[in-house]
Design a protein around this motif. Structure first.
Motif, PDB file in Angstrom:
ATOM      1  N   UNK A  67       0.537  15.735 -14.656  1.00  0.00           N
ATOM      2  CA  UNK A  67       0.087  17.307 -15.009  1.00  0.00           C
ATOM      3  C   UNK A  67       1.071  18.188 -15.452  1.00  0.00           C
ATOM      4  N   UNK A  68       2.374  17.664 -15.708  1.00  0.00           N
ATOM      5  CA  UNK A  68       3.486  18.431 -16.631  1.00  0.00           C
ATOM      6  C   UNK A  68       3.064  18.691 -17.968  1.00  0.00           C
ATOM      7  N   UNK A  69       3.681  19.481 -18.639  1.00  0.00           N
ATOM      8  CA  UNK A  69       3.423  19.917 -19.859  1.00  0.00           C
ATOM      9  C   UNK A  69       3.342  18.735 -20.798  1.00  0.00           C
ATOM     10  N   UNK A 108       9.689  10.709 -11.965  1.00  0.00           N
ATOM     11  CA  UNK A 108      10.769  11.532 -11.606  1.00  0.00           C
ATOM     12  C   UNK A 108      11.410  11.933 -12.821  1.00  0.00           C
ATOM     13  N   UNK A 109      11.862  10.752 -13.761  1.00  0.00           N
ATOM     14  CA  UNK A 109      12.511  11.103 -14.700  1.00  0.00           C
ATOM     15  C   UNK A 109      11.717  12.027 -16.024  1.00  0.00           C
ATOM     16  N   UNK A 110      10.258  11.752 -15.904  1.00  0.00           N
ATOM     17  CA  UNK A 110       9.650  12.536 -16.733  1.00  0.00           C
ATOM     18  C   UNK A 110       9.557  13.880 -16.446  1.00  0.00           C
ATOM     19  N   UNK A 111       9.241  14.044 -14.925  1.00  0.00           N
ATOM     20  CA  UNK A 111       9.555  15.599 -14.574  1.00  0.00           C
ATOM     21  C   UNK A 111      10.627  16.290 -14.731  1.00  0.00           C
ATOM     22  N   UNK A 112      11.744  15.479 -14.509  1.00  0.00           N
ATOM     23  CA  UNK A 112      13.185  16.122 -14.814  1.00  0.00           C
ATOM     24  C   UNK A 112      13.317  16.376 -16.128  1.00  0.00           C
ATOM     25  N   UNK A 113      12.990  15.404 -17.236  1.00  0.00           N
ATOM     26  CA  UNK A 113      13.155  15.667 -18.621  1.00  0.00           C
ATOM     27  C   UNK A 113      12.094  16.879 -19.091  1.00  0.00           C
ATOM     28  N   UNK A 114      11.204  17.150 -18.486  1.00  0.00           N
ATOM     29  CA  UNK A 114      10.001  18.228 -18.680  1.00  0.00           C
ATOM     30  C   UNK A 114      10.726  19.405 -18.214  1.00  0.00           C
ATOM     31  N   UNK A 115      11.482  19.467 -17.149  1.00  0.00           N
ATOM     32  CA  UNK A 115      11.847  20.694 -16.499  1.00  0.00           C
ATOM     33  C   UNK A 115      13.014  21.041 -17.202  1.00  0.00           C
ATOM     34  N   UNK A 116      13.856  20.307 -17.807  1.00  0.00           N
ATOM     35  CA  UNK A 116      15.174  20.546 -18.376  1.00  0.00           C
ATOM     36  C   UNK A 116      14.480  21.194 -20.030  1.00  0.00           C
ATOM     37  N   UNK A 117      13.600  21.178 -20.198  1.00  0.00           N
ATOM     38  CA  UNK A 117      13.075  21.467 -21.606  1.00  0.00           C
ATOM     39  C   UNK A 117      13.312  20.462 -22.786  1.00  0.00           C
ATOM     40  N   UNK A 118      13.520  19.182 -22.336  1.00  0.00           N
ATOM     41  CA  UNK A 118      13.729  18.284 -23.475  1.00  0.00           C
ATOM     42  C   UNK A 118      13.203  17.122 -23.068  1.00  0.00           C
ATOM     43  N   UNK A 161       0.967  -1.069  -0.019  1.00  0.00           N
ATOM     44  CA  UNK A 161       0.074   0.159   0.013  1.00  0.00           C
ATOM     45  C   UNK A 161       0.867   1.344  -0.128  1.00  0.00           C
ATOM     46  N   UNK A 162       1.935   1.277   0.708  1.00  0.00           N
ATOM     47  CA  UNK A 162       2.519   2.435   0.763  1.00  0.00           C
ATOM     48  C   UNK A 162       3.393   2.309  -0.395  1.00  0.00           C
ATOM     49  N   UNK A 163       3.974   1.501  -0.949  1.00  0.00           N
ATOM     50  CA  UNK A 163       4.892   1.520  -2.174  1.00  0.00           C
ATOM     51  C   UNK A 163       4.045   1.968  -3.380  1.00  0.00           C
ATOM     52  N   UNK A 164       2.529   1.586  -3.592  1.00  0.00           N
ATOM     53  CA  UNK A 164       1.754   2.040  -4.504  1.00  0.00           C
ATOM     54  C   UNK A 164       1.453   3.806  -4.275  1.00  0.00           C
ATOM     55  N   UNK A 165       1.247   4.087  -2.932  1.00  0.00           N
ATOM     56  CA  UNK A 165       0.801   5.231  -2.740  1.00  0.00           C
ATOM     57  C   UNK A 165       2.092   6.116  -3.014  1.00  0.00           C
ATOM     58  N   UNK A 166       3.269   6.035  -2.627  1.00  0.00           N
ATOM     59  CA  UNK A 166       4.397   6.662  -3.107  1.00  0.00           C
ATOM     60  C   UNK A 166       4.708   6.872  -4.662  1.00  0.00           C
ATOM     61  N   UNK A 167       4.399   5.852  -5.264  1.00  0.00           N
ATOM     62  CA  UNK A 167       4.566   5.916  -6.738  1.00  0.00           C
ATOM     63  C   UNK A 167       3.314   6.855  -7.284  1.00  0.00           C
ATOM     64  N   UNK A 168       2.155   6.707  -6.745  1.00  0.00           N
ATOM     65  CA  UNK A 168       0.974   7.537  -7.066  1.00  0.00           C
ATOM     66  C   UNK A 168       1.329   8.916  -6.727  1.00  0.00           C
ATOM     67  N   UNK A 169       1.889   9.348  -5.371  1.00  0.00           N
ATOM     68  CA  UNK A 169       2.340  10.637  -5.556  1.00  0.00           C
ATOM     69  C   UNK A 169       3.401  11.315  -6.498  1.00  0.00           C
ATOM     70  N   UNK A 170       4.110  10.452  -6.993  1.00  0.00           N
ATOM     71  CA  UNK A 170       4.968  10.996  -8.146  1.00  0.00           C
ATOM     72  C   UNK A 170       4.400  11.058  -9.523  1.00  0.00           C
ATOM     73  N   UNK A 171       3.353   9.879  -9.683  1.00  0.00           N
ATOM     74  CA  UNK A 171       3.053   9.877 -11.006  1.00  0.00           C
ATOM     75  C   UNK A 171       2.091  10.998 -11.540  1.00  0.00           C
ATOM     76  N   UNK A 172       1.326  11.238 -10.358  1.00  0.00           N
ATOM     77  CA  UNK A 172       0.328  12.584 -10.346  1.00  0.00           C
ATOM     78  C   UNK A 172       0.868  13.816 -10.909  1.00  0.00           C
ATOM     79  N   UNK A 173       1.708  14.440 -10.118  1.00  0.00           N
ATOM     80  CA  UNK A 173       2.387  15.572 -10.839  1.00  0.00           C
ATOM     81  C   UNK A 173       3.122  15.312 -12.161  1.00  0.00           C
ATOM     82  N   UNK A 174       3.538  14.239 -12.295  1.00  0.00           N
ATOM     83  CA  UNK A 174       4.305  13.911 -13.765  1.00  0.00           C
ATOM     84  C   UNK A 174       3.149  14.028 -14.833  1.00  0.00           C
TER      85      UNK A 174
END
Length: 151
Positions: free
Chosen positions: A47-49, A141-151, A32-45
């Motif tokens: 919502x990114x561009x 996280x990689x998706x958000x970092x890629x989005x933040x770096x513009x590429x 449950x905690x592993x899925x919740x942690x993953x969901x807390x990262x996937x959600x913002x990812x």
């Protein structure tokens, strides 16, 4: 079987039954905690561009992790010995105290033996589910970092 030996075996079986329940419940809490942690990262990812392949794959991995959690919950069929039924049988058949104790011992042994396969299944599912959750979170996280770096 000598009564003292039977009592010692019963204690060991009761400890095994408690340990089986603890292991399965502990695995479900971790999942449950592993899925919740993953969901807390996937959600913002998400919502990114724009959606990327990384966000798509992180969502797929999260869906599989959630499915793994549901499988573990359904697979959790830890059995306890049915004492009420054993006592009813004893009364119905007129068993002595020793025969009743022997029947309870047999049912306890049968429950512990059956539960070993349940524990094994739930633990294997939990290992896979935690791995999928970790992959999902990492991809997000990689998706958000890629989005933040513009590429």
């Amino acid at each position: 079987m000598h009564r003292r030996l039977q009592e010692e075996i019963e204690l060991a079986l009761e400890r095994s039954l408690a340990r089986q329940r603890w292991r399965v419940d502990g695995a479900k809490v971790v999942m449950i905690f592993a899925a919740a942690a993953a969901a807390s990262l996937v959600g913002p990812a998400l919502q990114s561009e724009g959606a990327t392949r990384l966000t798509t794959w992180s969502s797929i991995m999260l869906a599989l992790a959630t499915l793994g959690l549901l499988v573990a919950i359904v697979a959790d069929r830890i059995r306890d010995p049915d004492v009420t039924e054993a006592l009813a049988d004893a009364k119905l058949h007129g068993w002595s105290d020793q025969e009743t104790a022997d029947e309870l011992f047999r049912r306890l042994y049968k429950s512990v033996t059956f539960n070993e396969s349940v524990v094994s299944i739930v633990l294997w599912v939990s290992f896979a589910q935690v791995a999928l959750s970790a992959i999902s979170g990492t991809l997000a996280v990689l998706a958000m970092l890629t989005d933040a770096s513009g590429g």
